[in-house]
Motif scaffolding. Structure first.
Motif, PDB file in Angstrom:
ATOM      1  N   TYR A 335      44.855  38.789  14.922  1.00  0.00           N
ATOM      2  CA  TYR A 335      43.573  38.186  14.601  1.00  0.00           C
ATOM      3  C   TYR A 335      43.619  36.709  14.937  1.00  0.00           C
ATOM      4  O   TYR A 335      44.693  36.175  15.205  1.00  0.00           O
ATOM      5  CB  TYR A 335      43.277  38.308  13.104  1.00  0.00           C
ATOM      6  CG  TYR A 335      43.043  39.713  12.623  1.00  0.00           C
ATOM      7  CD1 TYR A 335      41.778  40.304  12.709  1.00  0.00           C
ATOM      8  CD2 TYR A 335      44.084  40.460  12.074  1.00  0.00           C
ATOM      9  CE1 TYR A 335      41.546  41.575  12.250  1.00  0.00           C
ATOM     10  CE2 TYR A 335      43.864  41.738  11.618  1.00  0.00           C
ATOM     11  CZ  TYR A 335      42.596  42.300  11.706  1.00  0.00           C
ATOM     12  OH  TYR A 335      42.396  43.572  11.271  1.00  0.00           O
ATOM     13  N   ILE A 336      42.491  36.032  14.848  1.00  0.00           N
ATOM     14  CA  ILE A 336      42.502  34.580  14.793  1.00  0.00           C
ATOM     15  C   ILE A 336      43.052  34.222  13.419  1.00  0.00           C
ATOM     16  O   ILE A 336      42.506  34.664  12.409  1.00  0.00           O
ATOM     17  CB  ILE A 336      41.078  34.011  14.944  1.00  0.00           C
ATOM     18  CG1 ILE A 336      40.450  34.511  16.247  1.00  0.00           C
ATOM     19  CG2 ILE A 336      41.091  32.492  14.876  1.00  0.00           C
ATOM     20  CD1 ILE A 336      38.959  34.281  16.324  1.00  0.00           C
ATOM     21  N   GLU A 358      50.388  30.831  14.510  1.00  0.00           N
ATOM     22  CA  GLU A 358      49.599  30.204  15.569  1.00  0.00           C
ATOM     23  C   GLU A 358      50.148  30.544  16.954  1.00  0.00           C
ATOM     24  O   GLU A 358      49.382  30.794  17.891  1.00  0.00           O
ATOM     25  CB  GLU A 358      49.552  28.690  15.347  1.00  0.00           C
ATOM     26  CG  GLU A 358      48.757  28.316  14.100  1.00  0.00           C
ATOM     27  CD  GLU A 358      48.838  26.850  13.741  1.00  0.00           C
ATOM     28  OE1 GLU A 358      49.010  26.017  14.657  1.00  0.00           O
ATOM     29  OE2 GLU A 358      48.746  26.516  12.546  1.00  0.00           O
ATOM     30  N   TYR A 361      49.279  34.211  17.760  1.00  0.00           N
ATOM     31  CA  TYR A 361      47.868  34.364  18.124  1.00  0.00           C
ATOM     32  C   TYR A 361      47.626  34.079  19.602  1.00  0.00           C
ATOM     33  O   TYR A 361      46.828  34.759  20.260  1.00  0.00           O
ATOM     34  CB  TYR A 361      47.005  33.451  17.263  1.00  0.00           C
ATOM     35  CG  TYR A 361      45.604  33.269  17.806  1.00  0.00           C
ATOM     36  CD1 TYR A 361      44.743  34.357  17.956  1.00  0.00           C
ATOM     37  CD2 TYR A 361      45.154  32.013  18.211  1.00  0.00           C
ATOM     38  CE1 TYR A 361      43.473  34.196  18.481  1.00  0.00           C
ATOM     39  CE2 TYR A 361      43.883  31.842  18.736  1.00  0.00           C
ATOM     40  CZ  TYR A 361      43.050  32.943  18.869  1.00  0.00           C
ATOM     41  OH  TYR A 361      41.796  32.778  19.399  1.00  0.00           O
TER      42      TYR A 361
END
Length: 394
Positions: A335-336, A358, A361
């Motif tokens: 996901y974000i 992060e 992602y």
């Protein structure tokens, strides 16, 4: 950069990343309820709750209108309120964190394990304070979190564990079904999940007090249970004892859920078969990393997430993503990280604070995975993805 005519294999029709399986038995189950006396809360609700509870080995189950509502109910039952901190993962859908805010609590994000993509118990331990009330671990993609370590932390600090198993019905941890192990566990029945009721969610628990609170919470805080009421004016009497919500599931949704549960083992097995084909096809491609499989957990594979070795590619993730979409392979990104969403940025959460999530992602793509995929669908995904990656290999 190499040519973007990347694949010899083409598809005439679009293949989504996820899709429900609905058969005639499902349709007949819903029609039967539509022709009956109950459309809202009726006998199909209890039947669905009982089926799920028995399947996962929990004493109680409470159905909700959706998974988010179910998480909200769990946060209420756990007593989360103003000033309470709840630790969860950033690598999830926003609902895993939003449910805490609904109760006035504070979300504390703990980074993920870069190997499993699940929340890292060591990071959880570092985030616990005197204000911590609960942990919401997420069984990301269907792979159970390290429940032993998380439960040990919870016991040590007197915390409630609300397991977000939206991805993980049918999964097992050390031989036991997910849903039988944590204080409360949430399942989602959205159409892309293992079984569907259209929209829908459920909390399973072995705690009777949580169960009673959840029942009231989903129906305005109202009870007709004479043992719980402060007064009793007669057979018509009910009491609203706290501010609850209208989070009830309909009976025809529950009927669909019941019919779907009859096929849960087949659904999980089909997902595992597709994953095995993907893993075999992709494990020798140096430009990608196939999903990690934890020996202590048996994933039920809601998502198949491939990680790109961007150092080995001449383009970024966006180019790969768009190339696959153009060839009718409906990839997605899950996901974000929640702390990067504009709303959470406005609350003061900062980019750079959770480096593992992060970085992940920036490198992941979800490939199609659902039981209704044909052998040809799977072959198409393997062929198109492999050729696309090779085209952009350095």
């Amino acid at each position: 950069m190499k040519t973007k005519n990347v694949s010899e294999t083409t598809r005439d029709t679009y293949l989504p990343y996820g899709k429900q399986w609905i058969d005639e038995e499902d349709i007949e189950a819903v029609v039967k309820v539509l022709k009956g006396d109950y459309l809202t809360t009726g006998p199909a609700i209890q039947a669905f709750e009982q089926k799920v509870a028995e399947y996962v080995g929990a004493k109680f189950a409470v159905a909700f209108s959706n998974g988010t509502a179910a998480l909200h109910g769990a946060c209420f039952a756990a007593g989360i309120g103003n000033g309470d901190e709840v630790i969860t993962t950033p690598m999830t859908f926003a609902a895993s964190a939003n449910c805490v805010l609904y109760q006035g609590g504070t979300v504390v994000f703990a980074d993920i394990d870069p190997k499993t993509y699940n929340i890292d118990p060591n990071e959880i331990a570092n985030k616990i304070t005197k204000n911590t009330k609960a942990i919401i671990p997420v069984d990301f993609t269907g792979q159970p979190v390290e429940l032993d370590k998380i439960h040990e932390l919870a016991k040590k600090h007197d915390l409630v564990v609300i397991e977000d198993a939206a991805h993980a019905i049918g999964a097992e941890y050390k031989g036991k079904k997910v849903g039988s192990l944590s204080d409360m566990t949430m399942f989602s029945f959205h159409p892309v999940k293992h079984v569907t009721s259209g929209e829908g969610g459920m909390i399973v628990t072995n705690n009777k007090k949580y169960y009673e609170k959840l029942l009231q919470f989903r129906s305005h805080g109202i009870t007709r249970d004479t043992e719980l009421m402060q007064e009793n004016h007669g057979p018509w009497y009910y009491e609203m004892q706290f501010l609850g919500y209208n989070y009830r599931m309909t009976d025809f949704q529950a009927a669909l859920g019941c019919s779907q549960m009859d096929k849960i083992d087949m659904f999980v097995e089909k997902r595992k078969e597709i994953v095995a084909k993907y893993n075999q096809a992709f494990q020798e491609i140096p430009e990608v990393i196939t999903p990690f499989q934890n020996e202590s957990g048996d994933s039920s594979w809601h998502l198949y997430i491939i990680r790109l070795n961007l150092d080995d590619l001449s383009v970024g993730r966006k180019d790969i993503f768009e190339a696959l979409q153009k060839q009718n392979v409906g990839v997605n990104v899950h996901y974000i990280p929640v702390h990067l969403l504009p709303f959470y940025q406005g609350l003061g959460y900062s980019k750079g604070s959770l480096p593992n999530a992060e970085k992940l992602y920036e490198e992941i793509i979800s490939l199609p995975l659902f039981p209704a995929m044909t052998d040809q669908d799977v072959e198409d995904v393997i062929s198109i993805f492999t050729q696309t990656v090779k085209t952009y290999s350095k």
